[in-house]
Design an enzyme around this catalytic site. Structure first.
Site, PDB file in Angstrom:
ATOM      1  N   GLY A  33      19.975  49.735  96.543  1.00  0.00           N
ATOM      2  CA  GLY A  33      18.592  50.155  96.729  1.00  0.00           C
ATOM      3  C   GLY A  33      17.632  49.303  95.931  1.00  0.00           C
ATOM      4  O   GLY A  33      16.599  48.857  96.442  1.00  0.00           O
ATOM      5  N   HIS A  34      17.945  49.076  94.655  1.00  0.00           N
ATOM      6  CA  HIS A  34      17.106  48.206  93.836  1.00  0.00           C
ATOM      7  C   HIS A  34      17.070  46.786  94.386  1.00  0.00           C
ATOM      8  O   HIS A  34      16.010  46.143  94.431  1.00  0.00           O
ATOM      9  CB  HIS A  34      17.646  48.147  92.397  1.00  0.00           C
ATOM     10  N   LYS A 147      12.518  56.345  98.045  1.00  0.00           N
ATOM     11  CA  LYS A 147      13.368  57.483  97.666  1.00  0.00           C
ATOM     12  C   LYS A 147      12.661  58.356  96.636  1.00  0.00           C
ATOM     13  O   LYS A 147      12.737  59.577  96.695  1.00  0.00           O
ATOM     14  CB  LYS A 147      14.712  57.014  97.114  1.00  0.00           C
ATOM     15  N   LEU A 182      20.946  56.193  98.109  1.00  0.00           N
ATOM     16  CA  LEU A 182      21.490  55.512  96.942  1.00  0.00           C
ATOM     17  C   LEU A 182      20.677  55.874  95.705  1.00  0.00           C
ATOM     18  O   LEU A 182      19.451  55.903  95.736  1.00  0.00           O
ATOM     19  CB  LEU A 182      21.489  54.001  97.164  1.00  0.00           C
ATOM     20  N   SER A 184      21.129  55.782  91.085  1.00  0.00           N
ATOM     21  CA  SER A 184      21.960  55.521  89.911  1.00  0.00           C
ATOM     22  C   SER A 184      22.707  56.777  89.487  1.00  0.00           C
ATOM     23  O   SER A 184      23.813  56.697  88.927  1.00  0.00           O
ATOM     24  CB  SER A 184      21.096  55.014  88.753  1.00  0.00           C
TER      25      SER A 184
END
EC number: 6.3.2.1
Length: 281
Positions: A33-34, A147, A182, A184
């Site tokens: 995602g990042h 997100k 997604l 972390s």
């Protein structure tokens, strides 16, 4: 790629690099995602700056600031592979050399609802660190993921109200093949929880379908969606349909609704997940 830890070095380095300049603020522990946001930034040309900083100001006392994954070395490997130009990864004492008594207080109408209701002061902390990072990097563009939908909306409003010459760009939510957004924090999920984690996105999708089929009792819709999720072992904070423009409840104007988003936040075991889906009726 330049790995920089101080503001002085950051400013000196950026002075020699081309514009446009795009910032991608992160707390590290990078995933696809990042990296998709980095690719969006790279497509604009000029210089791409990723920031990695776990911001104490946006964590409540009982939250996971101390245990939040810090993976700078592997993060830099991923950013280097994507062609990122600068990584700014300051120590806390560099960004906050003294107690941060000046804070950005966002509009309560958009910041004290939803995430802001369940995490009081969260957006004060987000806005304060983002303002610092924007001042440090002086970007022409900034990319934030959808997100974190409410965060994106708050940052857009902050930049507009302070007349900052920065274009805020939204990055689409990236999902695993089974639909899980997604994050972390997904790594906190054990194997069983990971299998159940897709239920949040499924409930959001079912809510969208109900609205598109004509449901307009927003309170009942939200209650039913939360009950469905809780029955599967979750602890839901909210599932709600809102107008994209201001995150307020939908207003039916002569049978028409503005573009909408359904947002949800719920805890599966000890892991709190958020997700959202944009849609139109």
């Amino acid at each position: 790629m330049h790995l920089i830890h101080t503001l002085a070095e950051l400013r000196a380095t950026l002075a020699s690099l081309p514009t446009p300049r795009t910032i991608v603020p992160t707390m590290g522990n990078l995933h696809e995602g990042h990296l998709s946001l980095i690719r969006q930034a790279k497509a604009l040309g000029g210089t791409t700056v990723a920031t990695i900083f776990v911001n104490r100001l946006q964590f409540l006392p009982h939250e996971d600031f101390d245990t939040y994954p810090r993976t700078l070395e592997s993060d830099c490997d991923k950013l280097r592979a994507e062609g990122c130009d600068v990584v700014f990864a300051p120590l806390e004492k560099e960004l906050y050399p003294e107690p941060q008594t000046f804070r950005i207080q966002p509009d309560p109408a958009i910041a004290d609802i939803l995430e802001g209701h369940f995490r009081p002061g969260f957006f004060d902390g987000v806005c304060t660190v983002v303002m610092k990072l924007l001042q440090a990097v002086q970007p022409t563009h900034a990319v934030f993921g959808q997100k974190d939908y409410q965060q994106l909306a708050v940052i857009q409003r902050m930049v507009a109200q302070f007349a900052m010459p920065i274009e805020i760009i939204a990055g689409p939510t990236q999902r695993a093949t089974d639909g899980l957004a997604l994050s972390s924090r997904n790594q906190y999920l054990d194997d069983t929880a990971r299998q159940h984690a897709t239920q949040l996105a499924a409930v959001l999708k079912a809510t969208v379908e109900l609205v598109q089929s004509g449901e307009r009792n927003w309170a009942q819709l939200e209650a039913n969606a939360m009950a469905q999720l809780n029955a599967q072992g979750w602890q839901a904070d909210y599932i709600t349909v809102r107008q994209r423009s201001d995150l307020q409840l939908p207003v039916d104007q002569a049978g028409a609704l503005a573009p909408l988003v359904v947002l949800g936040a719920a805890r599966l075991g000890s892991t709190r997940l958020i997700d959202n889906l944009e849609f139109v009726v």
